[in-house]
Design a protein around this motif. Structure first.
Motif, short mmCIF file in Angstrom:
data_model
loop_
_atom_site.label_atom_id
_atom_site.label_comp_id
_atom_site.label_asym_id
_atom_site.label_seq_id
_atom_site.Cartn_x
_atom_site.Cartn_y
_atom_site.Cartn_z
N LYS A 98 32.82 42.47 40.17
CA LYS A 98 31.69 42.05 40.58
C LYS A 98 32.29 41.25 42.12
O LYS A 98 33.32 40.81 42.11
CB LYS A 98 30.93 41.22 39.99
N LYS A 99 31.24 40.73 42.67
CA LYS A 99 31.73 40.15 44.02
C LYS A 99 32.11 38.79 43.44
O LYS A 99 31.70 38.00 42.66
CB LYS A 99 30.41 39.60 44.84
N GLY A 100 33.76 38.46 43.80
CA GLY A 100 34.10 37.01 43.69
C GLY A 100 35.18 37.14 42.21
O GLY A 100 35.61 36.52 41.88
N PHE A 101 34.95 38.42 41.51
CA PHE A 101 35.51 38.48 40.19
C PHE A 101 36.08 39.80 39.86
O PHE A 101 35.42 40.63 39.93
CB PHE A 101 34.39 37.85 39.18
N SER A 102 37.43 39.74 39.16
CA SER A 102 37.58 41.15 38.71
C SER A 102 38.49 40.82 37.46
O SER A 102 39.13 39.68 37.16
CB SER A 102 38.55 41.99 39.49
N GLU A 103 38.01 41.50 36.06
CA GLU A 103 38.57 41.40 35.00
C GLU A 103 39.23 42.66 34.18
O GLU A 103 38.59 43.69 34.25
CB GLU A 103 37.70 40.84 34.19
N ALA A 104 40.04 42.46 33.33
CA ALA A 104 41.01 43.70 32.73
C ALA A 104 41.35 43.26 31.56
O ALA A 104 41.73 42.26 31.01
CB ALA A 104 41.98 44.31 33.49
N ASN A 105 41.07 44.39 30.49
CA ASN A 105 41.59 43.84 29.11
C ASN A 105 43.05 44.43 29.19
O ASN A 105 43.40 45.62 29.63
CB ASN A 105 40.85 44.64 28.00
N ALA A 148 42.20 37.95 34.54
CA ALA A 148 41.19 37.87 35.53
C ALA A 148 41.51 37.33 36.65
O ALA A 148 42.50 36.39 36.71
CB ALA A 148 40.29 37.21 34.84
N ILE A 149 41.04 37.57 37.77
CA ILE A 149 41.16 37.05 39.17
C ILE A 149 39.69 36.51 39.37
O ILE A 149 38.73 37.35 39.44
CB ILE A 149 41.60 37.64 39.94
N SER A 150 39.43 35.25 39.73
CA SER A 150 38.29 34.88 40.39
C SER A 150 38.54 34.27 41.54
O SER A 150 39.51 33.46 42.06
CB SER A 150 37.37 33.85 39.42
N ASP A 151 37.44 34.34 42.42
CA ASP A 151 37.48 33.83 43.97
C ASP A 151 36.88 32.34 43.69
O ASP A 151 35.60 32.47 43.36
CB ASP A 151 36.68 34.58 45.08
N THR A 152 37.52 31.02 43.66
CA THR A 152 36.69 29.89 43.54
C THR A 152 35.96 29.33 44.76
O THR A 152 35.37 28.29 44.83
CB THR A 152 37.75 28.84 43.49
N THR A 153 35.67 30.27 45.83
CA THR A 153 34.86 29.69 46.92
C THR A 153 33.39 29.50 46.51
O THR A 153 32.72 28.60 46.86
CB THR A 153 34.61 30.86 47.96
N SER A 154 32.85 29.97 45.26
CA SER A 154 31.62 29.89 44.94
C SER A 154 31.64 28.41 43.73
O SER A 154 30.69 28.13 43.39
CB SER A 154 31.06 31.14 44.00
N THR A 155 32.78 28.26 43.44
CA THR A 155 32.97 27.22 42.48
C THR A 155 33.92 26.35 42.71
O THR A 155 35.03 26.22 42.25
CB THR A 155 33.23 27.70 40.86
N TYR A 213 42.07 31.53 44.93
CA TYR A 213 41.86 32.29 43.66
C TYR A 213 42.58 31.89 42.46
O TYR A 213 43.75 31.18 42.34
CB TYR A 213 42.61 33.64 43.95
N GLN A 214 41.85 31.74 41.49
CA GLN A 214 42.32 31.53 39.96
C GLN A 214 42.63 32.74 39.47
O GLN A 214 41.81 33.68 39.32
CB GLN A 214 41.07 30.76 39.31
N VAL A 215 43.79 32.92 38.75
CA VAL A 215 44.52 33.99 38.15
C VAL A 215 44.52 33.42 36.48
O VAL A 215 45.15 32.57 36.32
CB VAL A 215 45.63 34.59 38.47
N LYS A 216 43.82 34.11 35.60
CA LYS A 216 43.91 33.65 34.22
C LYS A 216 44.29 34.85 33.38
O LYS A 216 44.27 35.87 33.43
CB LYS A 216 42.39 33.26 33.66
N ALA A 217 45.15 34.33 32.48
CA ALA A 217 45.30 35.23 31.17
C ALA A 217 44.94 34.66 29.95
O ALA A 217 45.06 33.35 29.69
CB ALA A 217 47.01 35.40 31.07
N ILE A 218 44.03 35.10 29.08
CA ILE A 218 43.54 34.77 28.04
C ILE A 218 43.94 35.29 26.80
O ILE A 218 43.47 36.57 26.74
CB ILE A 218 41.90 34.64 28.20
#
Length: 161
Positions: A69-76, A88-95, A129-134
């Motif tokens: 979605k706008k500002g975010f993408s996620e994969a398993n 996941a990658i999220s655009d921190t512009t909104s946060t 951009y915040q890039v996460k591994a969970i």
């Protein structure tokens, strides 16, 4: 006649009583309350543009995109058909407050400031951009998370505006 009267009273009392909200109604209200006011910034990057920065699948792992979605993408990340991690990658512009948690970071992954949250999440800040591994499975360790974060095209993501 008595049966008809009892039936009438029963129908009248049940029709006039208010129904208690179900647990689903309550969850919907709480969810709506939590997300109100958290609009995505107009200039946030489209999720589809973030996908190309995710690591390739391989070494027995499959990457399956699950949300975009706008500002975010996620994969398993799956191994042997089982989800072992989320990427996941999220655009921190909104946060914008998200970036502040990296200000005092002493750890780096791929040359970018890194933060570990709890026992299951590792993230890096690459520009905006915040890039996460969970970890979603105990076999997917902190070391695995760091390895997979390095597999992202972090330098390419850093050039994305």
């Amino acid at each position: 006649m008595v049966a008809a009267m009892l039936l009438s009273v029963l129908l009248l009392t049940t029709a006039c009583s208010t129904k208690a909200p179900s647990r689903f109604d309550q969850a919907q209200q709480e969810s709506s309350r939590q997300t109100s006011g958290q609009a995505v910034a107009k200039n946030a990057t489209q999720g589809s543009k973030l996908n190309k920065f995710f690591p390739d699948e391989g070494d027995g792992y499959d990457r399956v995109y699950v949300q975009e979605k706008k500002g975010f993408s996620e994969a398993n990340l799956k191994k042997d058909g089982k989800v072992v991690a989320q990427l996941a990658i999220s655009d921190t512009t909104s946060t914008p407050g998200v970036a502040s948690k990296y200000a005092n970071s002493t750890e780096k992954i791929g040359g970018y400031p890194s933060v570990t949250t709890g026992k299951t999440q590792t993230s890096v800040l690459v520009g905006k951009y915040q890039v996460k591994a969970i970890s979603k499975d105990p076999t997917f360790t902190a070391s695995d998370r760091a390895t997979w974060l390095e597999k992202f095209d972090l330098s390419g993501l850093g050039k994305l505006k």
